[in-house]
Design an enzyme around this catalytic site. Structure first.
Site, PDB file in Angstrom:
ATOM      1  N   PRO A  15       7.068  -7.696  -3.962  1.00  0.00           N
ATOM      2  CA  PRO A  15       7.736  -7.392  -5.236  1.00  0.00           C
ATOM      3  C   PRO A  15       9.093  -8.069  -5.271  1.00  0.00           C
ATOM      4  O   PRO A  15       9.903  -7.917  -4.348  1.00  0.00           O
ATOM      5  CB  PRO A  15       7.872  -5.860  -5.210  1.00  0.00           C
ATOM      6  CG  PRO A  15       7.812  -5.488  -3.763  1.00  0.00           C
ATOM      7  CD  PRO A  15       6.938  -6.507  -3.095  1.00  0.00           C
ATOM      8  N   MET A  16       9.358  -8.848  -6.325  1.00  0.00           N
ATOM      9  CA  MET A  16      10.621  -9.579  -6.442  1.00  0.00           C
ATOM     10  C   MET A  16      11.144  -9.438  -7.861  1.00  0.00           C
ATOM     11  O   MET A  16      10.472  -9.834  -8.821  1.00  0.00           O
ATOM     12  CB  MET A  16      10.417 -11.059  -6.077  1.00  0.00           C
ATOM     13  CG  MET A  16      10.077 -11.294  -4.614  1.00  0.00           C
ATOM     14  SD  MET A  16       9.718 -13.036  -4.219  1.00  0.00           S
ATOM     15  CE  MET A  16       8.028 -13.181  -4.832  1.00  0.00           C
ATOM     16  N   CYS A  99      15.412  -2.088  -0.595  1.00  0.00           N
ATOM     17  CA  CYS A  99      16.375  -2.911  -1.326  1.00  0.00           C
ATOM     18  C   CYS A  99      17.794  -2.402  -1.070  1.00  0.00           C
ATOM     19  O   CYS A  99      18.070  -1.210  -1.251  1.00  0.00           O
ATOM     20  CB  CYS A  99      16.080  -2.884  -2.820  1.00  0.00           C
ATOM     21  SG  CYS A  99      17.231  -3.889  -3.784  1.00  0.00           S
ATOM     22  N   LYS A 140       7.666   0.610   1.323  1.00  0.00           N
ATOM     23  CA  LYS A 140       8.232  -0.646   1.822  1.00  0.00           C
ATOM     24  C   LYS A 140       9.638  -0.357   2.309  1.00  0.00           C
ATOM     25  O   LYS A 140      10.458   0.183   1.561  1.00  0.00           O
ATOM     26  CB  LYS A 140       8.249  -1.720   0.736  1.00  0.00           C
ATOM     27  CG  LYS A 140       8.683  -3.103   1.242  1.00  0.00           C
ATOM     28  CD  LYS A 140       8.515  -4.161   0.155  1.00  0.00           C
ATOM     29  CE  LYS A 140       8.769  -5.559   0.716  1.00  0.00           C
ATOM     30  NZ  LYS A 140      10.185  -5.763   1.099  1.00  0.00           N
ATOM     31  N   ASN A 212       6.721  -8.045   6.740  1.00  0.00           N
ATOM     32  CA  ASN A 212       7.417  -8.792   5.706  1.00  0.00           C
ATOM     33  C   ASN A 212       8.698  -9.376   6.295  1.00  0.00           C
ATOM     34  O   ASN A 212       9.311  -8.772   7.166  1.00  0.00           O
ATOM     35  CB  ASN A 212       7.741  -7.856   4.533  1.00  0.00           C
ATOM     36  CG  ASN A 212       8.573  -8.509   3.446  1.00  0.00           C
ATOM     37  OD1 ASN A 212       9.558  -7.937   2.994  1.00  0.00           O
ATOM     38  ND2 ASN A 212       8.204  -9.695   3.020  1.00  0.00           N
TER      39      ASN A 212
END
Length: 334
Positions: A15-16, A99, A140, A212
């Site tokens: 996801p970006m 994030c 994540k 990742n």
């Protein structure tokens, strides 16, 4: 419970924010039938207090598709997860605990949640309680934050979250600094520690562990897949999307001949026409495909023509075709 996405998860696209939009995901699906795609992070506030359909709608061709949620209120996350699955049909719900941006921290989600494993466990349990058993709730995360980056501290996060119903962890194998580094610097400066993710798989063999961070090629992905359940690729899959065209054969063992790159452009045309008919701009789609011909003669002409013309008022499918015409048709499947 058997992970219904275990095969797809062998390779996923990270996801970006601003990048893995529905337009990019449709394009990526033309390159690989199998890779697991993720949305941009969508906050619970955007869904509950904004236009939910604008944030959650997607083309059926994008499956298998995971929604990444940003939030820390268990009830809000449960409402959003249920809406996403029941009304829109997502295959997985992922919680962002990785994030490190200031904006994300201000909203009390992202990497700062690693300091609150009990809250994350409550969030996972709340979503798990309202979703069908076959829809995974995944997390994540980083391997640590600030000075809290020991393996023991990571286990203090993983263990309660797994007990709450998360059987899949995507591990960005860097710690995050919550202050002092930009999001870009947090992707580059903290050293990669793949051995930490590998230790998690050793110590929790029943969990699905995807790696990742710093993976740029399918060769690298295949090396990690000797021990990991999955590998997530980020910017490499965006900047050089053609690497996805080899994934069905290399990662999933399918004896399929990928389309050449001009054929991908042709296959994208019906989607572009639908997008334009809905009032969208050509540049919304073409900004995601600039790297399609990377490394080939004519690639610069392709990028330049799209960059200079796709944003113009009234730009249509003829701009896409004219840009593709600047690339010779020899050796395009390489």
């Amino acid at each position: 419970m058997t992970d219904p996405l275990a095969r797809a998860r062998r390779l996923s696209v990270a996801p970006m924010l601003d990048w893995t939009t529905r337009d990019y995901r449709y394009f990526a699906r033309l390159l690989s039938r199998n890779v697991l795609l993720y949305t941009e992070m969508v906050t619970t506030g955007a869904i509950l207090h904004g236009d939910a359909a604008r944030h959650l709608a997607f083309d059926e061709a994008e499956h298998p598709l995971a929604l990444q949620l940003g939030g820390s209120d268990p009830r809000a996350l449960a409402v959003c997860a249920r809406l996403a699955v029941e009304q829109f049909g997502y295959d997985e719900i992922n919680l962002n605990c990785g994030c490190p941006s200031d904006r994300v921290q201000e909203g009390r989600f992202g990497a700062c949640l690693m300091a609150e494993p009990a809250l994350v466990a409550d969030c996972v349990a709340a979503m798990r309680a309202v979703l069908p058993a076959q829809v995974p709730v995944t997390v994540k995360t980083r391997i640590g934050i600030d000075q809290r980056d020991s393996y023991a501290e990571l286990l203090q996060f993983i263990e309660p979250v797994a007990a709450a119903g998360c059987g899949v962890f995507i591990i960005h194998a860097r710690k995050a600094w919550l202050s002092g580094l930009s999001p870009k610097e947090n992707r580059e400066i903290p050293p990669l520690r793949y051995e930490v993710a590998r230790a998690l798989k050793r110590d929790f063999p029943a969990l699905s562990i995807s790696l990742n961070g710093g993976v740029h090629t399918l060769d690298e992905a295949c090396t990690h897949l000797q021990w990991a359940d999955g590998v997530m690729i980020g910017r490499a899959a965006y900047e050089n999307p053609w690497l996805l065209a080899a994934a069905d054969a290399r990662i999933y063992g399918e004896a399929s001949q990928p389309l050449d790159r001009h054929a991908v452009v042709v296959a994208l045309e019906p989607y572009v026409e639908r997008h334009l008919a809905r009032g969208g701009q050509l540049a919304h789609v073409t900004r995601h495909i600039l790297g399609l011909f990377q490394g080939l003669p004519g690639a610069r002409g392709w990028r330049r023509y799209l960059s200079e013309n796709a944003h113009r008022r009234g730009a249509g499918i003829e701009v896409l075709r004219a840009a593709a015409a600047r690339v010779p048709r020899t050796g395009l499947a390489a």
